[in-house]
Design an enzyme around this catalytic site. Sequence first.
Site, PDB file in Angstrom:
ATOM      1  CB  ALA A  65      -0.861  -0.003   1.260  1.00 35.73           C
ATOM      2  N   GLY A 109       0.789  -5.113   0.847  1.00 30.65           N
ATOM      3  CA  GLY A 109      -0.381  -5.174  -0.033  1.00 30.65           C
ATOM      4  C   GLY A 109      -0.056  -5.769  -1.400  1.00 30.65           C
ATOM      5  CD  GLU A 112      -1.998  -7.858   2.721  1.00 26.78           C
ATOM      6  OE1 GLU A 112      -1.651  -6.688   2.465  1.00 26.78           O
ATOM      7  OE2 GLU A 112      -2.631  -8.165   3.753  1.00 26.78           O
ATOM      8  CD  GLU A 132       1.847  -5.737   5.584  1.00 25.91           C
ATOM      9  OE1 GLU A 132       2.624  -6.659   5.925  1.00 25.91           O
ATOM     10  OE2 GLU A 132       1.094  -5.819   4.603  1.00 25.91           O
TER      11      GLU A 132
HETATM   12  N1  CAA Z   1       4.652   3.233  -0.334  1.00 27.52           N
HETATM   13  C1  CAA Z   1       5.059   4.434  -0.835  1.00 27.52           C
HETATM   14  N2  CAA Z   1       6.241   4.604  -1.466  1.00 27.52           N
HETATM   15  C2  CAA Z   1       7.047   3.522  -1.582  1.00 27.52           C
HETATM   16  C3  CAA Z   1       6.672   2.252  -1.088  1.00 27.52           C
HETATM   17  C4  CAA Z   1       5.410   2.135  -0.429  1.00 27.52           C
HETATM   18  N3  CAA Z   1       4.954   0.960   0.028  1.00 27.52           N
HETATM   19  N4  CAA Z   1       7.680   1.380  -1.340  1.00 27.52           N
HETATM   20  C5  CAA Z   1       8.636   2.085  -1.983  1.00 27.52           C
HETATM   21  N5  CAA Z   1       8.251   3.369  -2.148  1.00 27.52           N
HETATM   22  C6  CAA Z   1       8.980   4.473  -2.782  1.00 27.52           C
HETATM   23  C7  CAA Z   1      10.115   4.976  -1.902  1.00 27.52           C
HETATM   24  O1  CAA Z   1       9.642   5.893  -0.935  1.00 27.52           O
HETATM   25  C8  CAA Z   1      11.023   5.613  -2.930  1.00 27.52           C
HETATM   26  O2  CAA Z   1      10.490   6.849  -3.292  1.00 27.52           O
HETATM   27  P1  CAA Z   1      11.456   8.157  -3.383  1.00 27.52           P
HETATM   28  O3  CAA Z   1      12.392   7.828  -4.527  1.00 27.52           O
HETATM   29  O4  CAA Z   1      10.502   9.267  -3.691  1.00 27.52           O
HETATM   30  O5  CAA Z   1      12.159   8.255  -2.097  1.00 27.52           O
HETATM   31  C9  CAA Z   1      10.877   4.682  -4.146  1.00 27.52           C
HETATM   32  O6  CAA Z   1       9.640   3.979  -3.954  1.00 27.52           O
HETATM   33  C10 CAA Z   1      11.981   3.648  -4.240  1.00 27.52           C
HETATM   34  O7  CAA Z   1      12.033   2.956  -3.019  1.00 27.52           O
HETATM   35  P2  CAA Z   1      13.395   2.758  -2.185  1.00 27.52           P
HETATM   36  O8  CAA Z   1      14.315   3.894  -2.402  1.00 27.52           O
HETATM   37  O9  CAA Z   1      13.022   2.441  -0.775  1.00 27.52           O
HETATM   38  O10 CAA Z   1      13.978   1.459  -2.939  1.00 27.52           O
HETATM   39  P3  CAA Z   1      14.963   0.360  -2.348  1.00 27.52           P
HETATM   40  O11 CAA Z   1      15.381  -0.468  -3.514  1.00 27.52           O
HETATM   41  O12 CAA Z   1      16.010   0.975  -1.509  1.00 27.52           O
HETATM   42  O13 CAA Z   1      14.043  -0.540  -1.351  1.00 27.52           O
HETATM   43  C11 CAA Z   1      12.037  -1.776  -0.744  1.00 27.52           C
HETATM   44  C12 CAA Z   1      13.000  -1.303  -1.869  1.00 27.52           C
HETATM   45  C13 CAA Z   1      12.777  -2.774   0.164  1.00 27.52           C
HETATM   46  C14 CAA Z   1      10.861  -2.454  -1.392  1.00 27.52           C
HETATM   47  C15 CAA Z   1      11.596  -0.545   0.097  1.00 27.52           C
HETATM   48  O14 CAA Z   1      11.118   0.445  -0.783  1.00 27.52           O
HETATM   49  C16 CAA Z   1      10.504  -0.837   1.079  1.00 27.52           C
HETATM   50  O15 CAA Z   1      10.766  -1.419   2.128  1.00 27.52           O
HETATM   51  N6  CAA Z   1       9.249  -0.428   0.785  1.00 27.52           N
HETATM   52  C17 CAA Z   1       8.138  -0.506   1.699  1.00 27.52           C
HETATM   53  C18 CAA Z   1       7.616  -1.937   1.821  1.00 27.52           C
HETATM   54  C19 CAA Z   1       6.468  -1.987   2.824  1.00 27.52           C
HETATM   55  O16 CAA Z   1       6.648  -1.707   3.987  1.00 27.52           O
HETATM   56  N7  CAA Z   1       5.299  -2.412   2.350  1.00 27.52           N
HETATM   57  C20 CAA Z   1       4.112  -2.508   3.179  1.00 27.52           C
HETATM   58  C21 CAA Z   1       3.265  -1.291   3.018  1.00 27.52           C
HETATM   59  S1  CAA Z   1       1.878  -1.250   4.138  1.00 27.52           S
HETATM   60  C22 CAA Z   1       0.746  -2.283   3.442  1.00 27.52           C
HETATM   61  O17 CAA Z   1       0.919  -2.798   2.362  1.00 27.52           O
HETATM   62  C23 CAA Z   1      -0.510  -2.493   4.247  1.00 27.52           C
HETATM   63  C24 CAA Z   1      -1.447  -3.523   3.714  1.00 27.52           C
HETATM   64  O18 CAA Z   1      -1.392  -4.647   4.097  1.00 27.52           O
HETATM   65  C25 CAA Z   1      -2.465  -3.140   2.768  1.00 27.52           C
END
Ligand code: CAA
Length: 258
Positions: A65, A109, A112, A132
């Site tokens: 998400a 998400g 999921e 999460e």
């Molecule tokens: N939401 C919003 N933006 C996100 C995102 C997310 N879930 N995942 C990545 N991005 C964005 C980053 O903020 C970044 O944007 P900027 O360039 O503007 O800073 C861009 O995508 C690239 O990401 P990274 O620089 O972090 O890339 P990386 O290669 O270093 O890392 C990653 C990759 C490990 C996937 C890391 O991005 C990450 O951990 N992302 C979040 C994963 C997460 O926590 N997902 C769960 C979300 S909550 C959810 O999904 C609830 C549910 O059950 C419905």
Amino acid sequence: MTYSSLIVERLKNVVLITLNRPDALNALNNQMMDELSIVLNDCETDDDVRVIILTGGEKAFAAGADIKEIADKEYLEFYKDDFIEKKWEAVNRCRKPVIAAVGGYALGGGCELAMMCDFIIAADNAKFGQPEINIGVIPGAGGTQRLTRLIGKSKAMDMILTGRMMDAEEAERSGLVSRVVPIETLKDEAIKVAEKIATMSLPTTMLAKECVNEAYESALDAGVRFERRIFQSLFGTQDQKEGMSAFIEKRSADFKHK
Ligand code: CAA
């Protein structure tokens, strides 16, 4: 119709939907999920669509998400908007076969969403996870339920409580994905599988899907009874007559989807 967060391609009887917010690793925001539910609804009502493929990019299927969009939300806002249920579950509600073709990250998400599809074809670079817990919440789009049913309690607990990722090889071994293919051929392989399914009778594939899903909803006795009634009901279709005649006459079936 054009979409801002999706690329939608029609390949005869197959629709290929590509999540397309590469700069945000396909983080699933409202706009994207709005568009996805509209496309799926259109696929559902278009008799010529027989299979749908949902895919993303090479680096990410979807990283979850959109955290930036939801970070400041309050409970009542989520509740009133029916967050997740209203749009995301369109994937789960779709009655036609939906294949997830996952390359790169399928997190939160994203994982999921892939699990809402009927089965997952993974690229060899795929990484699945429910991280999460790292950001102070839990999976909210079915992760605690679907992941547990797919890979069992021990692995699901491990993934959900530690937030660790699982690679494609472990995902196949655990039953999360049906097959693993090289990232370079992911899309082509998914299309090949979809085209194979599209040669079958559409009502039969839809009913087969309903029966498999019933295995999650009912006790064994009830599920087997459900399957039996569906099996019997298929003898009311032209496609059953055609399929069986074709076998006896040693020719390919020419299904009319009736
Ligand atoms: N939401 C919003 N933006 C996100 C995102 C997310 N879930 N995942 C990545 N991005 C964005 C980053 O903020 C970044 O944007 P900027 O360039 O503007 O800073 C861009 O995508 C690239 O990401 P990274 O620089 O972090 O890339 P990386 O290669 O270093 O890392 C990653 C990759 C490990 C996937 C890391 O991005 C990450 O951990 N992302 C979040 C994963 C997460 O926590 N997902 C769960 C979300 S909550 C959810 O999904 C609830 C549910 O059950 C419905």
